[in-house]
Design an enzyme around this catalytic site. Structure first.
Site, PDB file in Angstrom:
ATOM      1  N   ARG A 197       1.555  -9.349   8.201  1.00 57.69           N
ATOM      2  CA  ARG A 197       2.874  -9.104   8.806  1.00 57.69           C
ATOM      3  C   ARG A 197       2.854  -8.161   9.986  1.00 57.69           C
ATOM      4  O   ARG A 197       3.881  -7.906  10.594  1.00 57.69           O
ATOM      5  CB  ARG A 197       3.837  -8.600   7.734  1.00 57.69           C
ATOM      6  CG  ARG A 197       4.097  -9.745   6.809  1.00 57.69           C
ATOM      7  CD  ARG A 197       5.105  -9.510   5.758  1.00 57.69           C
ATOM      8  NE  ARG A 197       4.957 -10.611   4.809  1.00 57.69           N
ATOM      9  CZ  ARG A 197       5.475 -10.642   3.613  1.00 57.69           C
ATOM     10  NH1 ARG A 197       6.186  -9.652   3.192  1.00 57.69           N
ATOM     11  NH2 ARG A 197       5.285 -11.662   2.841  1.00 57.69           N
TER      12      ARG A 197
ATOM     13  N   PRO B  87       0.812  -1.212   0.000  1.00 57.03           N
ATOM     14  CA  PRO B  87       0.000   0.000   0.000  1.00 57.03           C
ATOM     15  C   PRO B  87       0.851   1.270   0.000  1.00 57.03           C
ATOM     16  O   PRO B  87       1.536   1.559   0.971  1.00 57.03           O
ATOM     17  CB  PRO B  87      -0.826  -0.100   1.287  1.00 57.03           C
ATOM     18  CG  PRO B  87      -0.383  -1.318   1.998  1.00 57.03           C
ATOM     19  CD  PRO B  87       0.763  -1.917   1.271  1.00 57.03           C
ATOM     20  N   GLU B  88       0.815   1.971  -1.115  1.00 59.47           N
ATOM     21  CA  GLU B  88       1.413   3.299  -1.198  1.00 59.47           C
ATOM     22  C   GLU B  88       0.253   4.256  -1.451  1.00 59.47           C
ATOM     23  O   GLU B  88      -0.907   3.871  -1.306  1.00 59.47           O
ATOM     24  CB  GLU B  88       2.461   3.349  -2.325  1.00 59.47           C
ATOM     25  CG  GLU B  88       3.530   2.261  -2.169  1.00 59.47           C
ATOM     26  CD  GLU B  88       4.585   2.273  -3.272  1.00 59.47           C
ATOM     27  OE1 GLU B  88       4.833   3.336  -3.845  1.00 59.47           O
ATOM     28  OE2 GLU B  88       5.142   1.205  -3.559  1.00 59.47           O
TER      29      GLU B  88
END
Length: 293
Positions: free
Chosen positions: A117, A2-3
DNA sequence: GCAAGCCTGACC
DNA sequence: GGTCAGGCTTGC
């Protein structure tokens, strides 16, 4: 990963599916992803309306209903590497690594935060605290003006690749779009940021905006984990020119794309289309002084 | 062993 | 103050 385009896509999805709905229940299944006390988090969110959505760089802020400006009424979401925020039917099977569930009124759905994560974080905070978080970020990469962009480059000696990814100079760019923007602007990723000729710096500013806008139009890039608010992947992967295309022919010159590690991050580029800068030193370079030693 | 965003801390 | 290495985390 996700940017900016992925976070923007999630924001738009939430605007469609969650805005205006009330959080009728909060379940924290893994408190490690919550900043601060989980009990405070639950108490500050439960019962509030989802009243607005904001974003700066990769940070998403959900504004909750409430009149007291000193009270916590923002839900901050940092997705990290593998974070997902979805609006899902309540009875849908709970996928592994679902850490937080917010039941939404006016429908049988819930907002889920899932993160394999666990680099992502949720935080409840006041307007003042939100502004402090935003203040630590440089201008949003889609909104930064050319003047701001050029001024921020000045004097920077580190690699342009690292500079693009540093959220303090401009915010929202990660590894994928840094590589793609440098390819589009035909700039070698190791070029010292402050050494960029004016024309190249301008090209890069335009390339950053164009890449981000295109990626948003395609719903973001799903290399592996990214999903939008509806749980669907983005479609920009096939549009990537260099990222994770090591060895493939360059789309411009057909020579193989190469990979290089810069500050511990892999960088993908075309050595022919993105040549190393010819001049080794910047204008006005300061040398190490031997005087006084 | 590698990928990644982000934070911390070391170094000059 | 800028720059960069290290660590966190887990599935491939």
């Amino acid at each position: 990963m996700p940017e900016l385009p992925e976070v923007e896509t999630i924001l738009r999805g939430l605007a469609e599916h969650a805005l205006g709905r009330r959080v009728t229940a909060v379940e924290v299944r893994n408190r490690a992803v919550i900043m601060g006390a989980a009990a405070d988090f639950v108490r500050n969110i439960a019962g509030k309306l989802i009243a607005g959505l904001e974003r700066k760089g990769k940070v998403l802020a959900v504004r909750l209903s409430g009149k007291n400006p000193e009270a916590p009424r923002y839900l901050l979401v940092r997705l990290g590497m593998t974070g997902q925020v979805t609006v899902t039917p309540r009875e849908a099977p709970l996928e592994p690594h679902t850490h937080v569930r917010l039941a939404l009124g006016a429908g049988n759905e819930e907002l889920r935060f899932r993160d394999v994560r666990r680099f992502g974080r949720l935080r409840c905070c006041t307007r003042r605290e939100l502004e402090a978080v935003f203040a630590r970020l440089g201008p949003d990469a889609r909104e930064i003006t050319e003047e701001q962009f050029l001024a921020a480059l000045r004097g920077r000696r580190g690699a342009i690749k690292s500079w693009l990814m540093n959220q303090q100079s401009l915010s929202g760019i990660g590894n994928i779009y840094a590589d793609e923007a440098l390819f589009a602007a035909r700039i070698h990723p190791l070029t010292p940021a402050g050494y960029l000729p004016l024309a190249a710096a301008r090209r890069l500013h335009r390339a950053v905006k164009r890449i981000l806008d295109r990626a948003i139009a395609w719903g973001g890039t799903s290399v592996r984990d990214y999903r939008n608010a509806e749980g669907r992947p983005g479609d920009f992967l096939s549009e990537l020119r260099v990222y994770q295309r090591t060895g493939e022919p360059c789309r411009r010159c057909r020579r193989p794309i190469r990979r290089l590690v810069i500050s511990g991050r892999s960088s993908h580029f075309c050595p022919h289309c993105q040549p190393r800068p010819r001049r080794a030193l910047p204008p006005g370079r300061r040398t190490r002084s031997f005087a006084g030693r």
